[in-house]
Design a protein around this motif. Structure first.
Motif, PDB file in Angstrom:
ATOM      1  N   GLY A 195       0.790  -1.224   0.000  1.00 47.02           N
ATOM      2  CA  GLY A 195       0.000   0.000   0.000  1.00 47.02           C
ATOM      3  C   GLY A 195       0.819   1.269   0.000  1.00 47.02           C
ATOM      4  O   GLY A 195       0.301   2.344  -0.293  1.00 47.02           O
ATOM      5  N   TRP A 196       2.117   1.150   0.336  1.00 40.83           N
ATOM      6  CA  TRP A 196       2.934   2.372   0.391  1.00 40.83           C
ATOM      7  C   TRP A 196       3.042   3.060  -0.974  1.00 40.83           C
ATOM      8  O   TRP A 196       3.310   4.260  -1.071  1.00 40.83           O
ATOM      9  CB  TRP A 196       4.347   2.042   0.899  1.00 40.83           C
ATOM     10  N   ILE A 197       2.803   2.313  -2.055  1.00 37.41           N
ATOM     11  CA  ILE A 197       2.963   2.860  -3.400  1.00 37.41           C
ATOM     12  C   ILE A 197       1.737   3.655  -3.840  1.00 37.41           C
ATOM     13  O   ILE A 197       1.790   4.430  -4.807  1.00 37.41           O
ATOM     14  CB  ILE A 197       3.245   1.718  -4.398  1.00 37.41           C
ATOM     15  N   VAL A 198       0.610   3.500  -3.112  1.00 34.68           N
ATOM     16  CA  VAL A 198      -0.662   4.101  -3.551  1.00 34.68           C
ATOM     17  C   VAL A 198      -0.610   5.620  -3.642  1.00 34.68           C
ATOM     18  O   VAL A 198      -1.128   6.203  -4.604  1.00 34.68           O
ATOM     19  CB  VAL A 198      -1.809   3.643  -2.621  1.00 34.68           C
ATOM     20  N   PRO A 199      -0.006   6.358  -2.689  1.00 35.92           N
ATOM     21  CA  PRO A 199      -0.054   7.833  -2.762  1.00 35.92           C
ATOM     22  C   PRO A 199       0.804   8.427  -3.891  1.00 35.92           C
ATOM     23  O   PRO A 199       0.696   9.631  -4.166  1.00 35.92           O
ATOM     24  CB  PRO A 199       0.484   8.278  -1.409  1.00 35.92           C
ATOM     25  N   PHE A 200       1.644   7.601  -4.507  1.00 33.14           N
ATOM     26  CA  PHE A 200       2.531   8.150  -5.537  1.00 33.14           C
ATOM     27  C   PHE A 200       1.744   8.594  -6.776  1.00 33.14           C
ATOM     28  O   PHE A 200       0.716   8.004  -7.133  1.00 33.14           O
ATOM     29  CB  PHE A 200       3.571   7.100  -5.955  1.00 33.14           C
ATOM     30  N   HIS A 201       2.256   9.622  -7.386  1.00 36.04           N
ATOM     31  CA  HIS A 201       1.703  10.073  -8.666  1.00 36.04           C
ATOM     32  C   HIS A 201       1.863   8.939  -9.688  1.00 36.04           C
ATOM     33  O   HIS A 201       2.893   8.248  -9.693  1.00 36.04           O
ATOM     34  CB  HIS A 201       2.452  11.324  -9.147  1.00 36.04           C
ATOM     35  N   PRO A 202       0.877   8.730 -10.550  1.00 32.53           N
ATOM     36  CA  PRO A 202       0.972   7.611 -11.506  1.00 32.53           C
ATOM     37  C   PRO A 202       2.258   7.622 -12.337  1.00 32.53           C
ATOM     38  O   PRO A 202       2.779   6.558 -12.676  1.00 32.53           O
ATOM     39  CB  PRO A 202      -0.260   7.827 -12.398  1.00 32.53           C
ATOM     40  N   GLU A 203       2.787   8.814 -12.628  1.00 31.31           N
ATOM     41  CA  GLU A 203       4.003   8.881 -13.440  1.00 31.31           C
ATOM     42  C   GLU A 203       5.250   8.511 -12.645  1.00 31.31           C
ATOM     43  O   GLU A 203       6.298   8.235 -13.233  1.00 31.31           O
ATOM     44  CB  GLU A 203       4.163  10.292 -14.015  1.00 31.31           C
ATOM     45  N   ASP A 204       5.145   8.491 -11.312  1.00 28.80           N
ATOM     46  CA  ASP A 204       6.313   8.210 -10.467  1.00 28.80           C
ATOM     47  C   ASP A 204       6.271   6.816  -9.858  1.00 28.80           C
ATOM     48  O   ASP A 204       7.230   6.391  -9.197  1.00 28.80           O
ATOM     49  CB  ASP A 204       6.402   9.239  -9.333  1.00 28.80           C
ATOM     50  N   THR A 205       5.173   6.099 -10.042  1.00 26.58           N
ATOM     51  CA  THR A 205       4.997   4.796  -9.399  1.00 26.58           C
ATOM     52  C   THR A 205       6.076   3.809  -9.822  1.00 26.58           C
ATOM     53  O   THR A 205       6.682   3.118  -8.978  1.00 26.58           O
ATOM     54  CB  THR A 205       3.613   4.227  -9.748  1.00 26.58           C
ATOM     55  N   GLN A 206       6.359   3.687 -11.086  1.00 24.97           N
ATOM     56  CA  GLN A 206       7.311   2.691 -11.568  1.00 24.97           C
ATOM     57  C   GLN A 206       8.711   2.961 -11.050  1.00 24.97           C
ATOM     58  O   GLN A 206       9.396   2.028 -10.588  1.00 24.97           O
ATOM     59  CB  GLN A 206       7.308   2.677 -13.104  1.00 24.97           C
ATOM     60  N   SER A 207       9.183   4.228 -11.107  1.00 23.45           N
ATOM     61  CA  SER A 207      10.548   4.529 -10.654  1.00 23.45           C
ATOM     62  C   SER A 207      10.683   4.270  -9.157  1.00 23.45           C
ATOM     63  O   SER A 207      11.726   3.771  -8.691  1.00 23.45           O
ATOM     64  CB  SER A 207      10.901   5.989 -10.965  1.00 23.45           C
TER      65      SER A 207
ATOM     66  N   SER B  77       8.937   2.069  -7.366  1.00 29.72           N
ATOM     67  CA  SER B  77       8.902   0.625  -7.168  1.00 29.72           C
ATOM     68  C   SER B  77      10.233  -0.008  -7.551  1.00 29.72           C
ATOM     69  O   SER B  77      10.764  -0.870  -6.827  1.00 29.72           O
ATOM     70  CB  SER B  77       7.757   0.028  -7.989  1.00 29.72           C
ATOM     71  N   GLU B  78      10.822   0.442  -8.699  1.00 31.77           N
ATOM     72  CA  GLU B  78      12.107  -0.113  -9.127  1.00 31.77           C
ATOM     73  C   GLU B  78      13.210   0.204  -8.123  1.00 31.77           C
ATOM     74  O   GLU B  78      14.080  -0.627  -7.838  1.00 31.77           O
ATOM     75  CB  GLU B  78      12.453   0.436 -10.507  1.00 31.77           C
ATOM     76  N   ALA B  79      13.208   1.421  -7.559  1.00 32.52           N
ATOM     77  CA  ALA B  79      14.221   1.802  -6.579  1.00 32.52           C
ATOM     78  C   ALA B  79      14.096   0.953  -5.307  1.00 32.52           C
ATOM     79  O   ALA B  79      15.096   0.530  -4.720  1.00 32.52           O
ATOM     80  CB  ALA B  79      14.091   3.290  -6.249  1.00 32.52           C
ATOM     81  N   TRP B  80      12.860   0.698  -4.894  1.00 28.07           N
ATOM     82  CA  TRP B  80      12.649  -0.111  -3.685  1.00 28.07           C
ATOM     83  C   TRP B  80      13.081  -1.556  -3.911  1.00 28.07           C
ATOM     84  O   TRP B  80      13.743  -2.159  -3.053  1.00 28.07           O
ATOM     85  CB  TRP B  80      11.189  -0.034  -3.282  1.00 28.07           C
ATOM     86  N   ASN B  81      12.759  -2.107  -5.052  1.00 31.18           N
ATOM     87  CA  ASN B  81      13.176  -3.478  -5.354  1.00 31.18           C
ATOM     88  C   ASN B  81      14.698  -3.585  -5.429  1.00 31.18           C
ATOM     89  O   ASN B  81      15.290  -4.583  -5.013  1.00 31.18           O
ATOM     90  CB  ASN B  81      12.561  -3.938  -6.671  1.00 31.18           C
ATOM     91  N   GLN B  82      15.338  -2.559  -5.976  1.00 36.28           N
ATOM     92  CA  GLN B  82      16.804  -2.542  -6.048  1.00 36.28           C
ATOM     93  C   GLN B  82      17.401  -2.522  -4.650  1.00 36.28           C
ATOM     94  O   GLN B  82      18.381  -3.227  -4.357  1.00 36.28           O
ATOM     95  CB  GLN B  82      17.261  -1.310  -6.855  1.00 36.28           C
ATOM     96  N   ALA B  83      16.802  -1.717  -3.749  1.00 38.15           N
ATOM     97  CA  ALA B  83      17.299  -1.651  -2.374  1.00 38.15           C
ATOM     98  C   ALA B  83      17.124  -2.990  -1.667  1.00 38.15           C
ATOM     99  O   ALA B  83      18.007  -3.448  -0.927  1.00 38.15           O
ATOM    100  CB  ALA B  83      16.584  -0.529  -1.622  1.00 38.15           C
ATOM    101  N   LEU B  84      15.986  -3.644  -1.861  1.00 36.13           N
ATOM    102  CA  LEU B  84      15.757  -4.946  -1.232  1.00 36.13           C
ATOM    103  C   LEU B  84      16.745  -5.982  -1.742  1.00 36.13           C
ATOM    104  O   LEU B  84      17.235  -6.830  -0.981  1.00 36.13           O
ATOM    105  CB  LEU B  84      14.323  -5.419  -1.524  1.00 36.13           C
ATOM    106  N   ALA B  85      17.058  -5.928  -3.033  1.00 37.96           N
ATOM    107  CA  ALA B  85      17.944  -6.937  -3.615  1.00 37.96           C
ATOM    108  C   ALA B  85      19.389  -6.733  -3.211  1.00 37.96           C
ATOM    109  O   ALA B  85      20.150  -7.707  -3.063  1.00 37.96           O
ATOM    110  CB  ALA B  85      17.823  -6.908  -5.147  1.00 37.96           C
TER     111      ALA B  85
ATOM    112  N   VAL C  57      21.176   1.704   0.397  1.00 42.01           N
ATOM    113  CA  VAL C  57      20.268   2.761   0.852  1.00 42.01           C
ATOM    114  C   VAL C  57      19.256   3.061  -0.252  1.00 42.01           C
ATOM    115  O   VAL C  57      19.591   3.137  -1.438  1.00 42.01           O
ATOM    116  CB  VAL C  57      21.064   4.028   1.211  1.00 42.01           C
ATOM    117  N   TYR C  58      18.012   3.220   0.158  1.00 42.29           N
ATOM    118  CA  TYR C  58      16.920   3.520  -0.763  1.00 42.29           C
ATOM    119  C   TYR C  58      16.796   5.042  -0.871  1.00 42.29           C
ATOM    120  O   TYR C  58      16.751   5.753   0.141  1.00 42.29           O
ATOM    121  CB  TYR C  58      15.632   2.909  -0.224  1.00 42.29           C
ATOM    122  N   ARG C  59      16.738   5.541  -2.114  1.00 46.49           N
ATOM    123  CA  ARG C  59      16.600   6.991  -2.306  1.00 46.49           C
ATOM    124  C   ARG C  59      15.816   7.240  -3.590  1.00 46.49           C
ATOM    125  O   ARG C  59      16.189   6.749  -4.656  1.00 46.49           O
ATOM    126  CB  ARG C  59      17.964   7.669  -2.415  1.00 46.49           C
TER     127      ARG C  59
END
Length: 387
Positions: free
Chosen positions: A6-18, A20-28, A32-34
């Motif tokens: 649910g943390w991704i819901v407030p993001f602007h639709p144009e920013d959702t993918q970037s 999500s990709e940054a968070w997945n990169q941090a998990l992998a 640091v996530y930025r």
């Protein structure tokens, strides 16, 4: 709502993918996530935030939690956007100005070539390019002080280059209001056309006053006109209602406008014809003066070109004479030295004919040395320059 995915819901639709990709990169990677993105507020508006997250690890190095922050950077983003916009506008203005300057430079080069080159095309020139405006203005001023006749020199685009004695109805009304000024420009550039060199044309301008124009022609090209006018003919019915309607149409104060019209000269056709016979000749004088200026400029340019070529030839001659004199001196010294040595050591033992030949060699080298000196003197003359 923000737990899990649910943390991704407030993001602007144009920013959702970037995001999500940054968070997945941090998990992998455990790095640091930025990420920067726009988050939706309760009222539905979006603001920019900088979101950062760092992992918390246990003793074994395993990530057990993530700690994060959200920093409002909306004002910074808006300022950056405004700066980028201003930069784009500035770049566009610079490009436009550069193009204008490039076009202006090319235009100036064409005009200079038209004036200075014997084969220059006079069709590239405008009246302001060949007319000495201060001198013409002084001439018009002197004429007006005697004849009291309004005069103007106007190019074919309607630009006034010189003028004197214009009526108040023109300077305070017709030339001030945008529409009546446009009428003046059209009258000056269109209605005035058609008169041959040495002749004049009488016409009623679009503001309903009479004007007279005689052309200024250069090399067969009509560059402008010598004008007089802003008058009414004697005996001509004065349609005051026409001018009242003009005052109302263009928003002029009626009483002031009609008072200015009362000051307009009333002249006879005979006086107009007599004046214009002189002014037509004056326009021809201006035409000849402008053409004479071009001929003088071309002559000066040709003189400059010939002097430059002569100076170049002189430098080449100087270099040649120095080279020749240097190349000749060395063998001459050898010939002179060996002939002198031969004469001194073996002169008495040589046959008389051989001694004669040695003397001829010595005399020849002496004369050759004098010629070399003359070449050097010629080269020194060349260094004095050409005036």
């Amino acid at each position: 709502e923000s737990y899990g995915k649910g943390w991704i819901v407030p993001f602007h639709p144009e920013d959702t993918q970037s995001a999500s990709e940054a968070w997945n990169q941090a998990l992998a990677t455990g790095e640091v996530y930025r990420v920067e993105g726009r988050l939706r507020a309760a009222d539905g508006s979006y603001r920019w935030f900088l979101m950062r997250g760092a992992p918390l690890r246990d003793e074994a190095g395993k990530i057990v939690k993530w700690f994060g922050t959200c920093t409002d950077i909306d004002d910074i983003k808006r300022a950056e956007s405004e700066i980028r916009k201003l930069n784009r506008e500035l770049e566009e203005r610079v490009e436009q100005r550069t193009a204008q300057l490039r076009e202006s430079e090319q235009n100036v080069r064409r005009k200079l070539n038209s004036i200075l080159s014997p084969e220059g095309d006079l069709q590239n020139l405008e009246l302001a390019d060949v007319l000495e405006e201060e001198g013409v203005q002084s001439l018009l001023d002197d004429y007006y002080s005697v004849a009291r006749i309004p005069l103007g020199v106007i190019d074919i685009k309607g630009r006034v280059l010189a003028g004197v004695g214009w009526e108040e109805v023109c300077t305070k009304f017709h030339r001030v209001h945008p529409q009546t000024c446009q009428n003046c420009l059209e009258s000056d550039s269109v209605l005035s056309a058609g008169a041959a060199a040495g002749e004049f044309k009488v016409y009623k301008c679009k503001n309903n006053l009479w004007d007279v124009a005689t052309p200024i022609v250069l090399g067969g090209k009509h560059l402008g006109n010598l004008f007089t006018g802003q008058f009414l003919f004697e005996g001509e019915p004065f349609d005051i209602e026409l001018f009242r309607a003009q005052a109302q149409r263009y928003g002029f104060d009626e009483s002031s406008y009609l008072a200015a019209l009362d000051k307009v000269a009333r002249v006879s056709k005979e006086n107009v014809n007599a004046s214009m016979s002189f002014l037509a000749k004056l326009a021809q004088v201006l035409s000849l003066s402008a053409y004479g200026t071009i001929k003088l400029a071309r002559a000066l340019e040709e003189t400059r070109r010939v002097n430059a070529e002569l100076a170049s030839s002189n430098r080449e001659l100087e270099a040649f004479t120095y080279s020749v004199s240097h190349d000749l001196r060395a063998p001459l010294r050898h010939i002179s030295g060996f002939s002198k040595l031969l004469s001194e050591e073996f002169g008495s033992t040589l046959p008389e004919e051989a001694q004669h030949h040695i003397k001829r060699i010595e005399e020849g080298t002496r004369r050759m040395g004098m010629l070399v000196d003359d070449l050097l003197n010629l080269a020194r003359v060349g260094r004095k320059g050409i005036h």
